[in-house]
Motif scaffolding. Structure first.
Motif, PDB file in Angstrom:
ATOM      1  N   PHE A  47       0.831  -1.213   0.000  1.00 51.73           N
ATOM      2  CA  PHE A  47       0.000   0.000   0.000  1.00 51.73           C
ATOM      3  C   PHE A  47       0.869   1.270   0.000  1.00 51.73           C
ATOM      4  CE2 PHE A  47      -3.634  -2.576   2.023  1.00 51.73           C
ATOM      5  CZ  PHE A  47      -4.213  -2.802   0.779  1.00 51.73           C
ATOM      6  N   TYR A  48       1.981   1.240   0.745  1.00 52.00           N
ATOM      7  CA  TYR A  48       2.891   2.396   0.735  1.00 52.00           C
ATOM      8  C   TYR A  48       3.397   2.641  -0.689  1.00 52.00           C
ATOM      9  CZ  TYR A  48       3.470   3.616   5.703  1.00 52.00           C
ATOM     10  OH  TYR A  48       3.277   4.085   6.975  1.00 52.00           O
ATOM     11  N   GLY A  49       3.733   1.554  -1.377  1.00 49.42           N
ATOM     12  CA  GLY A  49       4.231   1.676  -2.758  1.00 49.42           C
ATOM     13  C   GLY A  49       3.169   2.301  -3.658  1.00 49.42           C
ATOM     14  N   TRP A  50       1.937   1.813  -3.569  1.00 47.95           N
ATOM     15  CA  TRP A  50       0.853   2.388  -4.394  1.00 47.95           C
ATOM     16  C   TRP A  50       0.649   3.861  -4.056  1.00 47.95           C
ATOM     17  CZ3 TRP A  50      -3.731  -1.657  -3.838  1.00 47.95           C
ATOM     18  CH2 TRP A  50      -3.368  -2.833  -4.497  1.00 47.95           C
ATOM     19  N   HIS A  51       0.665   4.162  -2.716  1.00 47.07           N
ATOM     20  CA  HIS A  51       0.427   5.542  -2.275  1.00 47.07           C
ATOM     21  C   HIS A  51       1.483   6.485  -2.858  1.00 47.07           C
ATOM     22  CE1 HIS A  51      -0.987   8.651   0.549  1.00 47.07           C
ATOM     23  NE2 HIS A  51       0.287   8.972   0.676  1.00 47.07           N
ATOM     24  N   LYS A  52       2.736   6.046  -2.830  1.00 46.78           N
ATOM     25  CA  LYS A  52       3.813   6.909  -3.323  1.00 46.78           C
ATOM     26  C   LYS A  52       3.703   7.114  -4.841  1.00 46.78           C
ATOM     27  CE  LYS A  52       7.243   4.576  -1.282  1.00 46.78           C
ATOM     28  NZ  LYS A  52       8.593   4.259  -0.828  1.00 46.78           N
ATOM     29  N   ILE A 141       4.332  16.864   9.286  1.00 44.22           N
ATOM     30  CA  ILE A 141       3.852  17.923   8.373  1.00 44.22           C
ATOM     31  C   ILE A 141       2.875  17.324   7.359  1.00 44.22           C
ATOM     32  CG2 ILE A 141       4.544  19.615   6.620  1.00 44.22           C
ATOM     33  CD1 ILE A 141       7.194  19.965   8.151  1.00 44.22           C
ATOM     34  N   HIS A 142       3.239  16.165   6.784  1.00 43.03           N
ATOM     35  CA  HIS A 142       2.403  15.500   5.783  1.00 43.03           C
ATOM     36  C   HIS A 142       1.041  15.141   6.399  1.00 43.03           C
ATOM     37  CE1 HIS A 142       2.257  13.336   1.910  1.00 43.03           C
ATOM     38  NE2 HIS A 142       1.804  12.247   2.518  1.00 43.03           N
ATOM     39  N   LYS A 143       1.064  14.652   7.641  1.00 41.80           N
ATOM     40  CA  LYS A 143      -0.178  14.252   8.307  1.00 41.80           C
ATOM     41  C   LYS A 143      -1.077  15.468   8.548  1.00 41.80           C
ATOM     42  CE  LYS A 143      -0.282  13.304  12.804  1.00 41.80           C
ATOM     43  NZ  LYS A 143       0.138  12.539  13.990  1.00 41.80           N
TER      44      LYS A 143
HETATM   45  C1  HEM Z   1      -1.867  14.539  -3.104  1.00 45.09           C
HETATM   46  C2  HEM Z   1      -0.982  13.654  -2.713  1.00 45.09           C
HETATM   47  C3  HEM Z   1      -0.976  12.967  -1.371  1.00 45.09           C
HETATM   48  C4  HEM Z   1      -1.932  12.896  -0.393  1.00 45.09           C
HETATM   49  C5  HEM Z   1      -3.321  13.516  -0.391  1.00 45.09           C
HETATM   50  C6  HEM Z   1      -1.370  12.112   0.707  1.00 45.09           C
HETATM   51  C7  HEM Z   1      -2.028  11.809   1.892  1.00 45.09           C
HETATM   52  C8  HEM Z   1      -1.497  11.072   2.945  1.00 45.09           C
HETATM   53  C9  HEM Z   1      -2.155  10.810   4.201  1.00 45.09           C
HETATM   54  C10 HEM Z   1      -3.533  11.322   4.618  1.00 45.09           C
HETATM   55  C11 HEM Z   1      -1.319  10.058   4.954  1.00 45.09           C
HETATM   56  C12 HEM Z   1      -1.554   9.552   6.383  1.00 45.09           C
HETATM   57  C13 HEM Z   1      -0.850  10.470   7.379  1.00 45.09           C
HETATM   58  C14 HEM Z   1      -0.970   9.962   8.817  1.00 45.09           C
HETATM   59  O1  HEM Z   1      -2.107   9.780   9.268  1.00 45.09           O
HETATM   60  O2  HEM Z   1       0.073   9.805   9.444  1.00 45.09           O
HETATM   61  C15 HEM Z   1      -0.123   9.821   4.169  1.00 45.09           C
HETATM   62  C16 HEM Z   1       0.973   9.093   4.589  1.00 45.09           C
HETATM   63  C17 HEM Z   1       2.127   8.925   3.842  1.00 45.09           C
HETATM   64  N1  HEM Z   1       2.395   9.441   2.596  1.00 45.09           N
HETATM   65 FE1  HEM Z   1       1.166  10.559   1.512  1.00 45.09          FE
HETATM   66  N2  HEM Z   1      -0.096  11.733   0.362  1.00 45.09           N
HETATM   67  C18 HEM Z   1       0.172  12.221  -0.897  1.00 45.09           C
HETATM   68  C19 HEM Z   1       1.342  12.061  -1.621  1.00 45.09           C
HETATM   69  C20 HEM Z   1       2.440  11.321  -1.207  1.00 45.09           C
HETATM   70  C21 HEM Z   1       3.656  11.099  -1.966  1.00 45.09           C
HETATM   71  C22 HEM Z   1       3.909  11.642  -3.376  1.00 45.09           C
HETATM   72  C23 HEM Z   1       4.463  10.341  -1.217  1.00 45.09           C
HETATM   73  C24 HEM Z   1       5.846   9.822  -1.516  1.00 45.09           C
HETATM   74  C25 HEM Z   1       6.452   9.865  -2.668  1.00 45.09           C
HETATM   75  C26 HEM Z   1       3.779  10.068   0.022  1.00 45.09           C
HETATM   76  C27 HEM Z   1       4.314   9.321   1.057  1.00 45.09           C
HETATM   77  C28 HEM Z   1       3.660   9.034   2.230  1.00 45.09           C
HETATM   78  C29 HEM Z   1       4.232   8.217   3.274  1.00 45.09           C
HETATM   79  C30 HEM Z   1       5.622   7.567   3.255  1.00 45.09           C
HETATM   80  C31 HEM Z   1       3.280   8.161   4.295  1.00 45.09           C
HETATM   81  C32 HEM Z   1       3.398   7.425   5.638  1.00 45.09           C
HETATM   82  C33 HEM Z   1       3.954   8.339   6.681  1.00 45.09           C
HETATM   83  C34 HEM Z   1       4.081   7.574   7.986  1.00 45.09           C
HETATM   84  O3  HEM Z   1       4.438   6.405   7.950  1.00 45.09           O
HETATM   85  O4  HEM Z   1       3.850   8.217   9.032  1.00 45.09           O
HETATM   86  N3  HEM Z   1       2.550  10.682   0.004  1.00 45.09           N
HETATM   87  N4  HEM Z   1      -0.259  10.461   2.958  1.00 45.09           N
END
Ligand code: HEM
Length: 177
Positions: A47-52, A141-143
């Protein structure tokens, strides 16, 4: 239907960008929130791979969408000044989120020493070198950006539905056809 926007309507390209990115981003939010809560497993890594990969697709699409937006007319909003200001603020906030989410995700991945592949076609360059502190900071920050994006989506959808069902104007319709 026109390809480009006019003074009063969105063209087919802007409409396709809007709905394709809405589906992609809502899917990424759901997948992101779901995958981080899974126990460590092969499924979680998949799932991480698909998400990235899908997140980087969203990044490429927002670059193309921004180029399209600045090279087009923006249909005017015939609304009171405060509503127009609120709507435009939300629209610019979306562009901020659409750039910030993939860039912060990319930084998390680079700082954890992992590659960002694009559906097996090529690998994006690392943005920074591996560093656990940076990774943790950008995870936060991402969260929080994700939570802000979810709140903004609800606000935007509520406003669109209010215009459609209460004000009975064509604001939602013109983003459909
Ligand atoms: C519009 C684009 C994106 C959206 C809306 C999004 C959204 C999210 C959300 C809601 C989470 C869960 C955060 C949490 O609850 O901790 C998450 C986790 C994550 N995202 Fe994204 N994401 C996007 C793009 C990306 C991209 C491009 C990458 C990497 C190339 C990425 C890598 C990750 C990773 C590694 C996590 C897991 C972080 C952790 O393990 O705490 N995301 N993302």
């Amino acid at each position: 239907m026109l390809i480009k926007n006019s003074e009063s309507h969105f063209g087919v390209v802007a409409i396709l960008f809007h709905w394709a990115m809405a589906i992609l981003i809502i899917g990424l939010l759901i997948l992101g929130l779901y995958m981080v809560r899974l126990p460590i497993s092969l499924e979680k890594l998949k799932f991480y791979g698909w998400h990235k990969e899908c997140g980087m697709l969203a990044f490429l699409l927002v670059i193309a969408r921004s180029i399209w937006r600045v090279s087009n007319l923006i249909p005017s909003l015939t609304l009171p000044w405060w509503e127009k200001l609120a709507a435009r603020t939300v629209h610019y906030a979306f562009y901020g989120f659409m750039f910030a989410m993939p860039i912060t995700g990319w930084i998390i991945t680079s700082s954890s020493g992992l590659p960002v592949s694009f559906f097996g076609l090529f690998v994006f360059p690392d943005l920074i070198s591996p560093n656990p502190d940076t990774m943790q900071l950008f995870q936060q920050i991402h969260k929080w950006l994700g939570y802000g994006l979810i709140a903004t989506i609800f606000l935007h959808a509520a406003a669109a539905l209010k215009h459609h069902f209460i004000d009975k104007d064509d604001i939602l319709r013109r983003m459909l056809y």
